[in-house]
Structure formats: C-alpha cells, structure tokens
Design a protein around this motif. Structure first.
Motif, PDB file in Angstrom:
ATOM      1  N   ASP A 109      13.085  34.377  12.239  1.00 26.19           N
ATOM      2  CA  ASP A 109      12.799  33.170  11.737  1.00 26.19           C
ATOM      3  C   ASP A 109      13.838  32.651  10.764  1.00 26.19           C
ATOM      4  O   ASP A 109      13.537  31.849   9.740  1.00 26.19           O
ATOM      5  N   GLU A 110      14.989  33.122  10.897  1.00 29.17           N
ATOM      6  CA  GLU A 110      16.138  32.965   9.894  1.00 29.17           C
ATOM      7  C   GLU A 110      17.413  32.462  10.564  1.00 29.17           C
ATOM      8  O   GLU A 110      17.897  33.215  11.459  1.00 29.17           O
ATOM      9  N   VAL A 111      17.884  31.259  10.387  1.00 26.51           N
ATOM     10  CA  VAL A 111      19.281  30.955  11.138  1.00 26.51           C
ATOM     11  C   VAL A 111      20.273  30.955   9.951  1.00 26.51           C
ATOM     12  O   VAL A 111      20.209  30.256   8.854  1.00 26.51           O
ATOM     13  N   VAL A 112      21.218  31.647  10.292  1.00 28.01           N
ATOM     14  CA  VAL A 112      22.579  31.602   9.569  1.00 28.01           C
ATOM     15  C   VAL A 112      23.708  30.941  10.220  1.00 28.01           C
ATOM     16  O   VAL A 112      24.025  31.232  11.442  1.00 28.01           O
ATOM     17  N   PHE A 113      24.250  30.303   9.492  1.00 29.33           N
ATOM     18  CA  PHE A 113      25.516  29.324  10.001  1.00 29.33           C
ATOM     19  C   PHE A 113      26.828  29.843   9.295  1.00 29.33           C
ATOM     20  O   PHE A 113      26.837  29.701   8.139  1.00 29.33           O
ATOM     21  N   PHE A 114      27.816  30.084  10.043  1.00 32.38           N
ATOM     22  CA  PHE A 114      28.938  30.875   9.442  1.00 32.38           C
ATOM     23  C   PHE A 114      30.271  30.415   9.896  1.00 32.38           C
ATOM     24  O   PHE A 114      30.347  30.012  11.068  1.00 32.38           O
ATOM     25  N   ASP A 115      31.181  30.679   9.145  1.00 27.66           N
ATOM     26  CA  ASP A 115      32.591  30.340   9.441  1.00 27.66           C
ATOM     27  C   ASP A 115      33.500  31.755  10.201  1.00 27.66           C
ATOM     28  O   ASP A 115      33.469  32.765   9.413  1.00 27.66           O
ATOM     29  N   LEU A 116      33.714  31.610  11.214  1.00 29.20           N
ATOM     30  CA  LEU A 116      34.401  32.886  12.007  1.00 29.20           C
ATOM     31  C   LEU A 116      35.635  33.068  11.487  1.00 29.20           C
ATOM     32  O   LEU A 116      36.126  34.257  11.545  1.00 29.20           O
ATOM     33  N   ASN A 117      36.609  32.219  10.946  1.00 29.95           N
ATOM     34  CA  ASN A 117      37.676  32.666  10.252  1.00 29.95           C
ATOM     35  C   ASN A 117      37.753  33.333   8.963  1.00 29.95           C
ATOM     36  O   ASN A 117      38.523  34.166   8.530  1.00 29.95           O
ATOM     37  N   THR A 118      36.591  33.030   8.047  1.00 30.27           N
ATOM     38  CA  THR A 118      36.563  33.633   6.928  1.00 30.27           C
ATOM     39  C   THR A 118      35.465  34.558   6.663  1.00 30.27           C
ATOM     40  O   THR A 118      35.315  35.387   5.742  1.00 30.27           O
ATOM     41  N   GLY A 119      34.376  34.537   7.399  1.00 30.45           N
ATOM     42  CA  GLY A 119      33.382  35.202   7.242  1.00 30.45           C
ATOM     43  C   GLY A 119      32.243  34.611   6.353  1.00 30.45           C
ATOM     44  O   GLY A 119      31.201  35.538   6.214  1.00 30.45           O
ATOM     45  N   LYS A 120      32.517  33.647   5.844  1.00 32.17           N
ATOM     46  CA  LYS A 120      31.804  32.944   4.914  1.00 32.17           C
ATOM     47  C   LYS A 120      30.515  32.355   5.357  1.00 32.17           C
ATOM     48  O   LYS A 120      30.385  31.714   6.489  1.00 32.17           O
ATOM     49  N   LYS A 121      29.263  32.707   4.850  1.00 31.38           N
ATOM     50  CA  LYS A 121      28.000  32.411   5.297  1.00 31.38           C
ATOM     51  C   LYS A 121      27.912  30.792   4.712  1.00 31.38           C
ATOM     52  O   LYS A 121      27.989  30.479   3.352  1.00 31.38           O
ATOM     53  N   LEU A 122      27.805  29.865   5.499  1.00 30.49           N
ATOM     54  CA  LEU A 122      27.741  28.294   4.911  1.00 30.49           C
ATOM     55  C   LEU A 122      26.411  27.900   4.581  1.00 30.49           C
ATOM     56  O   LEU A 122      26.138  27.150   3.782  1.00 30.49           O
ATOM     57  N   TRP A 123      25.400  28.355   5.294  1.00 33.48           N
ATOM     58  CA  TRP A 123      24.121  28.197   4.811  1.00 33.48           C
ATOM     59  C   TRP A 123      22.967  28.946   5.676  1.00 33.48           C
ATOM     60  O   TRP A 123      23.387  29.461   6.783  1.00 33.48           O
ATOM     61  N   GLN A 124      21.765  29.128   5.185  1.00 28.28           N
ATOM     62  CA  GLN A 124      20.894  29.645   5.800  1.00 28.28           C
ATOM     63  C   GLN A 124      19.526  29.169   5.672  1.00 28.28           C
ATOM     64  O   GLN A 124      19.191  28.755   4.447  1.00 28.28           O
ATOM     65  N   LYS A 125      18.776  28.893   6.696  1.00 24.54           N
ATOM     66  CA  LYS A 125      17.551  28.494   6.604  1.00 24.54           C
ATOM     67  C   LYS A 125      16.534  29.145   7.327  1.00 24.54           C
ATOM     68  O   LYS A 125      16.677  30.128   8.409  1.00 24.54           O
ATOM     69  N   LYS A 126      15.157  29.323   6.719  1.00 19.22           N
ATOM     70  CA  LYS A 126      13.855  29.695   7.610  1.00 19.22           C
ATOM     71  C   LYS A 126      13.357  28.898   8.250  1.00 19.22           C
ATOM     72  O   LYS A 126      12.976  27.715   7.987  1.00 19.22           O
ATOM     73  N   MET A 127      13.163  29.174   9.647  1.00 11.63           N
ATOM     74  CA  MET A 127      12.543  28.371  10.606  1.00 11.63           C
ATOM     75  C   MET A 127      11.108  28.294  10.252  1.00 11.63           C
ATOM     76  O   MET A 127      10.378  29.021   9.885  1.00 11.63           O
ATOM     77  N   PRO A 128      10.668  26.839  10.528  1.00  5.90           N
ATOM     78  CA  PRO A 128       9.271  26.427  10.229  1.00  5.90           C
ATOM     79  C   PRO A 128       8.244  26.955  11.592  1.00  5.90           C
ATOM     80  O   PRO A 128       8.691  26.852  12.774  1.00  5.90           O
ATOM     81  N   SER A 129       7.149  27.619  10.946  1.00 11.78           N
ATOM     82  CA  SER A 129       6.178  27.790  11.932  1.00 11.78           C
ATOM     83  C   SER A 129       6.603  28.565  12.999  1.00 11.78           C
ATOM     84  O   SER A 129       6.242  28.467  14.135  1.00 11.78           O
ATOM     85  N   ALA A 130       7.572  29.721  12.777  1.00 14.85           N
ATOM     86  CA  ALA A 130       8.085  30.606  13.897  1.00 14.85           C
ATOM     87  C   ALA A 130       7.379  31.728  13.927  1.00 14.85           C
ATOM     88  O   ALA A 130       8.105  32.852  14.047  1.00 14.85           O
TER      89      ALA A 130
END
Length: 489
Positions: free
Chosen positions: A168-189
């Motif tokens: 239930d966790e989504v992570v959006f990140f940059d492939l060139n830098t490895g930086k985590k751009l944001w992280q969210k908990k999915m609702p009712s998952a």
C-alpha cells in the motif's frame, strides 16, 4: 516477503490455471469479436494521442527512437553481480522486479532496494542506492521523458498481523539521481498484494489498481487525483499507460466473470469510452493502450486472440493466435501475477500500423527456430514475416519509431547474438548491436519469461527477475549491458 494472504491468493491462481490448462478454446474468433463498445468521446478515429509531433513534455512517457550506433560491435557497459543471495537449493529466490535505463544510469530493483549503476565500459560502479520501506510489489516499464518512474512497496510490518502482506505504498523516484521524489500510502488498500497489484504511468499521472480499488496521483507532487474504492459490480483489475490510460474492469464472480476495457481521463478518472469483451473469456491483458489492443484467453487459460480497437474503442479486427503464436501474456513467475501483469506480453509488440507476434518455437534443426509475424492492425491480415534461424530464436522487444527492435539469440560460439531493427513495410533488417552473452548465463538472460530485455539509447540490457546463488560464493550475475564499441561516451 510473502505472508499467508498473498500465498493463498497465489495458490488459488495456480490451481485455476491448472484447471483451465488443456480446456478446449470453445469460445473462438466469432465470440471474441462479438464484444460491444459504448462511445462517450468525440475524439477523431485514428488521430494519434497528442496530435501532431511536438517536443515532448518532461512528464510524458518516453518513446525513444534509437539511432543506429557507429559500429554494431558490442562491448560490455554493465556487468553486475549481486552478493549475499540464497543458495540455488533454497526454494525462495531473491526477487528482482523492475529494470530501467537512461542515458547515464542502469537501475535494477532487488528485494527492498533499487540500485543505480553507472553505464561505463568495464566498470561495475554504483551511482546510487535507494533503500525502500519494504519489498517491491509492483513495477512499471514506463519512464518519463526526464527519467522518472514509480514502484509499489510492501512496507515492513510485524509478521502475523492482518496488514503484514499488504502492498500500500507508492514511491516515485528519479532514475538519474536515485532521489525519492515522493511517497504516498494508498487509500483502502487492505487487499493489495504482490499477486494482484498493477502499476502504470501516463502523462503526469501514476495509477495503481489492485482489484478491490484503484488510485491515481499527480507526478508533480504526489497529490491524489482520484480513487476507485467505492463498491461496484466491476473492479479495477489493472491499468495500461503510456500515451493514454486504459482500465481493465472485471465484473461479477468466477466462473461468470466478464470484462470491460475503458479509456479514462487520467486527471479525473472519468470514463471516455467502454469496450465490452464478449462472454466466455477467462482472462484479458492490455499490451498496448494507444493504439488499444487486447489479448484475451477465450475458453482457455492461455491467450487465444488479439483484439484491435480504433481510438474511439470500436472493434477493428480479431487476430487468432491460438496454436501457432506465443504472445507470452502473464507468463512471468509461472503466471502467479507477481509485480503486475496486465501490460506484460513479452512475445508481442504493438506498433502504429502493425501488431507483431512471435510464433511458438518449432524445435526443428533445419528450420527457423521461430518467426515474428506482422499483422495489419486495422484488418488483422498478415503483412510480412521475420524469420529466425535454425537454433536462433527471435524475440520482439519494442518499437523504435516505425521499426521493430528484435533480439536474435545465438547458441553458437562463433556467430554472435544480435539486436536488429526491422522495417515490416520494406522487409529491411539493419544490425543494431552484435555481442556474446556469458555461456553459463545465456539461457537465463535470453529468456523473456525469466529476464527483462531493455533497449535504451544505443544499449541493450539483460536483467534477471529472480536471483539465486550459484556455488559457494553466494552471488550471481544479476544484469549485463552491451553498448557499441564505436559509441562515444
């Protein structure tokens, strides 16, 4: 990484496939093509998404057109081994879902970590390491123009709790830098597991579906745009992304499940059109969203037909693949649904005008091992055939503009394996890269059911999806990448 909930779902899926395996395809071409459509949009018939060609925005999904390298002679640019692995006799391998590349970095998901490696000849140097909160549950092949992508994660929780196996966790990140751009908990998952969670990307949007719910996020900041967790007779089984967003809906319970495919507005979740798949279909995959193509298993557990639609969701053609062709839909991880399967058909590629499908392997010593057939997307008729060679099977990889990228494996110590481009209109074949893979790893790395094969910016990468130690060193080759010896770095 799997709790009892996920394992039970996996077991049920395996039993279902065994029950269906061998069942006759009683519902054939006539039934499959009988599906209906409901038009809710005024968009033109065959105008490609986005209209005329313009400079791509950073948050659009990349569609790289490869340039033929200066020299097709290949050299190693990635040679990565993973250490501390379970022994080969251990029934639980270390899973390695997700393979991506940019012009500078090759990235690989391994268990609860994503590693980025510098693309340089004769080196194995890490550019970055992104440690996640838990094991990866779902990945997407889609990458934005500026090199970003996402994964779904199963956060670490105490074993034995009801939420221990939930993804239930989504992570959006940059492939060139490895930086985590944001992280969210999915609702009712609460029922999102590694066996049923599907992730995709379309312009500016990250979308996730897990059967009993779905959610979409804004790439820019992770803001939730919409979710589909309300009670309905139909469930969001998965999405297909890229230039547009399609949703696969499953309606009703087994054995009377029916399917619908919907085009959605990615910013609002509003349905723009619906295509109703005919009854008697056991499973549906979405190998392409634009142009829309469905792969359906009619009366069988394996794909029997491909259905092409126009961009208003109206039926164009039905292509029978039963018996002769092998689109390899849902074949990863023994069909268990791990890490997302709705978009993954590793034996076929969809172009603007043709659908390319690999044949089954013949096993005849003096005949081509297999071939790739190009079908006209609008009529379903055969256009041209690309033959493999004896003992040299061919695999369609992806489109590069209006040409198909093809991997041709060689078992010879003398003749190299190759990635070539093929123009189905002219039957012109052009060498892209020529290379040899390590003898002891060739079988695993070259098998599209066991490894990811990614071509990006003049290189080809082979990366295993499961890792087990070979011998006493507790390590194994995880990935190898080849670039041109004449390509400037």
């Amino acid at each position: 990484m799997y709790t009892q909930s996920a394992l039970t779902a996996d077991d049920q899926r395996r039993k279902r496939r065994l029950r269906l395996f061998g069942a006759g395809a009683a519902v054939l071409l006539v039934v499959v093509s009988a599906g209906g459509w409901l038009l809710l949009s005024d968009r033109g018939e065959d105008a490609p998404a986005g209209g005329r060609a313009t400079a791509a925005a950073p948050d659009e999904i990349r569609q790289t057109v490869e340039k033929i390298p200066v020299s097709p002679e290949g050299q190693v640019v990635i040679d990565h081994s993973e250490e501390g692995l379970p022994k080969s006799s251990d029934p639980a391998p270390r899973y390695a879902p997700g393979t991506w590349a940019t012009g500078k970095v090759f990235a690989k998901g391994i268990a609860d970590t994503i590693v980025g490696l510098k693309i340089e000849p004769h080196y194995d140097e890490k550019a970055w390491t992104l440690k996640l909160d838990g094991h990866i549950c779902a990945t997407s092949d889609h990458v934005t123009v500026d090199g970003r992508t996402a994964v779904v994660v199963q956060p670490g929780r105490r074993k034995g709790t009801s939420a221990a196996g939930v993804c239930d966790e989504v992570v959006f990140f940059d492939l060139n830098t490895g930086k985590k751009l944001w992280q969210k908990k999915m609702p009712s998952a609460d029922f999102a597991y590694v066996t049923n969670t599907n992730l995709t990307l379309t312009r500016g949007v990250v979308a996730v579906a897990w059967g009993r719910g779905s959610v979409a996020y804004d790439m820019k900041n992770g803001r939730q745009l919409w979710n589909g967790t309300t009670v309905s007779k139909c469930e969001d089984k998965g999405f297909a992304g890229g230039r547009v967003l399609l949703a696969l809906e499953s309606c009703g319970g087994s054995p009377d499940t029916t399917y619908e495919v919907q085009k959605l507005d990615p910013r609002t979740g509003r349905t723009e059109w619906t295509y109703k798949v005919a009854g008697g279909v056991q499973d549906v995959y979405l190998p392409s969203s634009d142009p829309p193509v469905l792969a359906v298993a009619a009366g069988d557990s394996l794909v029997t037909d491909l259905i092409t639609l126009d961009r208003r969701g109206r039926h164009l053609a039905t292509i029978s693949v039963n018996g002769h062709y092998d689109p390899k839909c849902g074949d990863r991880y023994f069909g268990a649904g791990y890490f997302g399967e709705v978009e993954h058909c590793d034996g076929m590629v969809v172009g603007e005008n043709q659908v390319y499908v690999a044949s089954k392997e013949t096993g005849e010593i003096d005949q081509p091992e297999n071939w790739i057939m190009a079908f006209d997307r609008r009529t379903g008729k055969t256009v041209r055939k690309f033959d493999g060679r004896p003992m040299e099977p061919v695999v369609p990889l992806r489109m590069s503009g209006d040409r198909l990228l093809v991997y041709r494996q060689s078992y010879s110590d003398i003749e190299p394996s190759a990635v070539v481009t093929w123009d189905a209109r002219t039957d012109q074949e052009t060498p892209f890269l020529l290379f040899h893979l390590p003898d002891d790893e060739d079988g695993n790395l070259s098998d599209p059911e066991r490894s990811d094969i990614v071509v990006e910016q003049g290189r080809v990468f082979f990366a295993k999806r499961e890792l087990t130690a070979d011998g006493k060193w507790h390590k194994a080759q995880a990935a190898i990448g080849l670039g041109s010896a004449g390509l400037a770095h």
